[in-house]
Scaffold this motif. Structure first.
Motif, PDB file in Angstrom:
ATOM      1  N   TYR A 172      36.555  56.257  23.052  1.00  0.00           N
ATOM      2  CA  TYR A 172      35.696  55.070  22.967  1.00  0.00           C
ATOM      3  C   TYR A 172      36.505  53.774  23.039  1.00  0.00           C
ATOM      4  O   TYR A 172      35.975  52.732  23.400  1.00  0.00           O
ATOM      5  N   SER A 173      37.796  53.865  22.661  1.00  0.00           N
ATOM      6  CA  SER A 173      38.612  52.643  22.634  1.00  0.00           C
ATOM      7  C   SER A 173      38.980  52.189  24.046  1.00  0.00           C
ATOM      8  O   SER A 173      39.371  51.057  24.253  1.00  0.00           O
ATOM      9  N   GLY A 174      38.888  53.112  25.005  1.00  0.00           N
ATOM     10  CA  GLY A 174      39.283  52.791  26.372  1.00  0.00           C
ATOM     11  C   GLY A 174      40.792  52.757  26.535  1.00  0.00           C
ATOM     12  O   GLY A 174      41.301  52.479  27.607  1.00  0.00           O
ATOM     13  N   ARG A 175      41.555  52.999  25.457  1.00  0.00           N
ATOM     14  CA  ARG A 175      43.023  53.041  25.526  1.00  0.00           C
ATOM     15  C   ARG A 175      43.534  54.113  24.557  1.00  0.00           C
ATOM     16  O   ARG A 175      44.144  53.803  23.519  1.00  0.00           O
ATOM     17  N   PRO A 176      43.253  55.387  24.895  1.00  0.00           N
ATOM     18  CA  PRO A 176      43.565  56.489  23.980  1.00  0.00           C
ATOM     19  C   PRO A 176      45.027  56.568  23.564  1.00  0.00           C
ATOM     20  O   PRO A 176      45.327  57.016  22.469  1.00  0.00           O
TER      21      PRO A 176
ATOM     22  N   ALA B  87      37.622  46.355  22.267  1.00  0.00           N
ATOM     23  CA  ALA B  87      38.353  46.514  23.536  1.00  0.00           C
ATOM     24  C   ALA B  87      38.144  45.305  24.441  1.00  0.00           C
ATOM     25  O   ALA B  87      39.040  44.923  25.190  1.00  0.00           O
ATOM     26  N   LYS B  88      36.964  44.686  24.345  1.00  0.00           N
ATOM     27  CA  LYS B  88      36.674  43.525  25.213  1.00  0.00           C
ATOM     28  C   LYS B  88      37.314  42.253  24.671  1.00  0.00           C
ATOM     29  O   LYS B  88      37.481  41.284  25.387  1.00  0.00           O
ATOM     30  N   ALA B  89      37.653  42.256  23.351  1.00  0.00           N
ATOM     31  CA  ALA B  89      38.082  41.009  22.707  1.00  0.00           C
ATOM     32  C   ALA B  89      39.594  40.842  22.582  1.00  0.00           C
ATOM     33  O   ALA B  89      40.067  39.751  22.282  1.00  0.00           O
ATOM     34  N   VAL B  90      40.349  41.933  22.780  1.00  0.00           N
ATOM     35  CA  VAL B  90      41.799  41.853  22.503  1.00  0.00           C
ATOM     36  C   VAL B  90      42.617  42.093  23.769  1.00  0.00           C
ATOM     37  O   VAL B  90      42.112  42.664  24.748  1.00  0.00           O
ATOM     38  N   PRO B  91      43.904  41.690  23.765  1.00  0.00           N
ATOM     39  CA  PRO B  91      44.749  41.944  24.936  1.00  0.00           C
ATOM     40  C   PRO B  91      44.986  43.442  25.175  1.00  0.00           C
ATOM     41  O   PRO B  91      44.816  44.249  24.251  1.00  0.00           O
TER      42      PRO B  91
END
Ligand SMILES: NC(=O)c1ccc[n+]([C@@H]2O[C@H](COP(=O)([O-])OP(=O)(O)OC[C@H]3O[C@@H](n4cnc5c(N)ncnc54)[C@H](O)[C@@H]3O)[C@@H](O)[C@H]2O)c1
Length: 409
Positions: A129-133, A105-109
């Protein structure tokens, strides 16, 4: 959303092959691992698959180099700044998957799609956990991924329809068959296979027939390989792990056979360890036979009457498929197509799935057989509500013009 670049996390058995499949479709793909040796092994696996095509004359050496240059091995997230989809294929524990999802999640747009190749874990939980369900989805490839056509696509509770559509389109661009499956333990194919495989082991440990005899009868029935050969190939540790999880989730109808536990304890994990139900190389199946004799002598397993009928394995598979209809896990056609593509099953020479097989046999016959098996072996064979209702309504299958599917005269 169009996918221009992909990334795969984990260069193991599945990850490397998934990266090969993506590069074969012409897309650049980053293959990331934490272990240089695994990364090297994964890249060697990809090269071997392409070399096989070159050796068969299906591709030139130059084309192979072109495809190989699309795969970038990586130990860091340096190349992740412009990836449109990340597929994780790290080991099957939620803890590792959680850590990896948080890192990605920290590394991709923001717009990047997150897919998991999990065999059983919850996509909805991973969404958290992905922060973008909304962008998290299951993309379950089958082993070996470069050969098997089926990919189960599993939306979680929060996955958006746009994500589903994008990932189905992406899967089809990889020349795979995408089947959308609602989230449930085991998803579709493994959920249907577990009762089938388990019943094979129960039949063996009860003394109904030898592994070889059961394998032969199931092949005669229309399976491309017998259940014991298949389990030895998949790995008995993997089968036991999935089986145990499904038993926890679905209860006693998925109760695992005792022989599994004994084989895993003894390190007989299948072909990869040189022995499983069968022996490979210098190994034999004598230790398996001794385990069965000991289990029976110790009264730890039921001792049945000799004689094996494929119905004992096929009827629970059909019953589970009908439960999937009840729970709206997938459509009728998708269930049949997934089982044909995922297992290679045939019936009477036709490539048809379990619900079409039930229509062929007659749903009244299926219910009668399940009831007979229920009396003999227990509640796990209880026919589903859907099967019973269809029989009451006269939807008896092909001969009646209507069963699960509809047939014109
Ligand atoms: N093996 C199968 O038949 C099969 C079939 C379908 C789905 N799956 C699923 O695919 C996933 C991977 O299974 P596999 O059999 O390829 O496992 P594997 O053990 O062969 O490979 C896992 C890889 O992940 C790497 N890894 C571990 N931690 C990592 C991290 N933090 N970051 C990056 N890489 C990391 C390991 O070094 C290893 O190379 C699992 O979820 C499994 O359930 C497996």
């Amino acid at each position: 959303m169009y996918i221009f670049k992909a990334a795969v996390i984990g260069a193991g058995a599945m990850g490397a092959e998934i990266a090969q499949v993506i590069s074969f479709s012409g897309l650049p793909v980053v293959l990331k691992d934490v272990d240089q040796a695994m990364l090297d092994k994964g890249m060697a696996r990809i090269r071997k698959i392409y070399q096989g095509r070159v050796d068969k004359g299906k591709m030139s050496a130059g084309e192979m180099d072109g495809k190989l240059s699309l795969v970038t091995p990586a130990l860091t997230y340096g190349d992740f700044g412009d990836v449109d989809i990340v597929i994780e294929a790290v080991p099957e524990t939620m803890k590792i998957k959680q850590a990896v999802l948080t890192e990605i999640a920290k590394a991709v747009p923001e717009a990047t799609l997150f897919a998991s190749n999990t065999s059983a874990l919850s996509i909805s939980e991973m969404g958290r956990y992905s922060g973008r369900p909304g962008k998290m989805i299951g993309m379950h490839f089958f082993n070996p991924a470069h050969v098997m056509k089926l990919v189960e696509i599993i939306p979680g509770l929060d996955t958006t329809q746009e994500t589903v559509d994008d990932v189905v389109q992406f899967t089809e661009s990889l020349r795979k068959i995408a089947v959308v499956v609602q989230e449930c333990p085991g998803f579709l194919v493994n959920r249907l296979l577990v009762p089938y495989l388990n019943e094979a082991v129960l039949s063996l440990q009860e003394g109904a027939a030898s592994a070889n005899e059961i394998d032969q009868k199931m092949q005669e029935w229309g399976m491309p390989m017998g259940p014991f050969f298949l389990m030895d190939m998949l790995g008995l540790d993997v089968c036991a792990h999935v089986g145990l999880y499904l038993e926890q989730e679905y209860g006693s109808r998925m109760h695992g056979a005792e022989l599994f536990v004994e084989l895993v304890k003894a390190g007989r994990l299948g072909e990869k360890s040189g022995a499983g139900f069968y022996g490979y190389g210098n190994e034999t199946d004598e230790p398996t036979k001794k385990m069965i004799a000991d289990l029976q002598a110790g009264g730890k397993v039921r001792k049945g009457l000799p004689g094996f009928d494929p119905d004992r394995l096929i009827m629970p598979l059909i019953n589970e498929a009908s439960l999937c209809i009840e729970e709206r896990i997938a459509s009728l056609n998708d269930i049949d197509m997934a089982m044909v593509a995922g297992t290679g099953m045939t019936y009477g020479g036709e490539r048809i799935g379990p619900l079409a097989v039930a229509d062929f046999i007659g749903l009244d016959v299926v219910v009668a057989k399940l009831e007979e098996l229920q009396k003999k072996h227990g509640e796990r064979f209880r026919p589903s509500r859907t099967l019973r209702t269809k029989v009451r309504a006269g939807h008896l299958g092909r001969a009646a013009g209507k069963g699960f599917h509809e047939y014109s005269a």
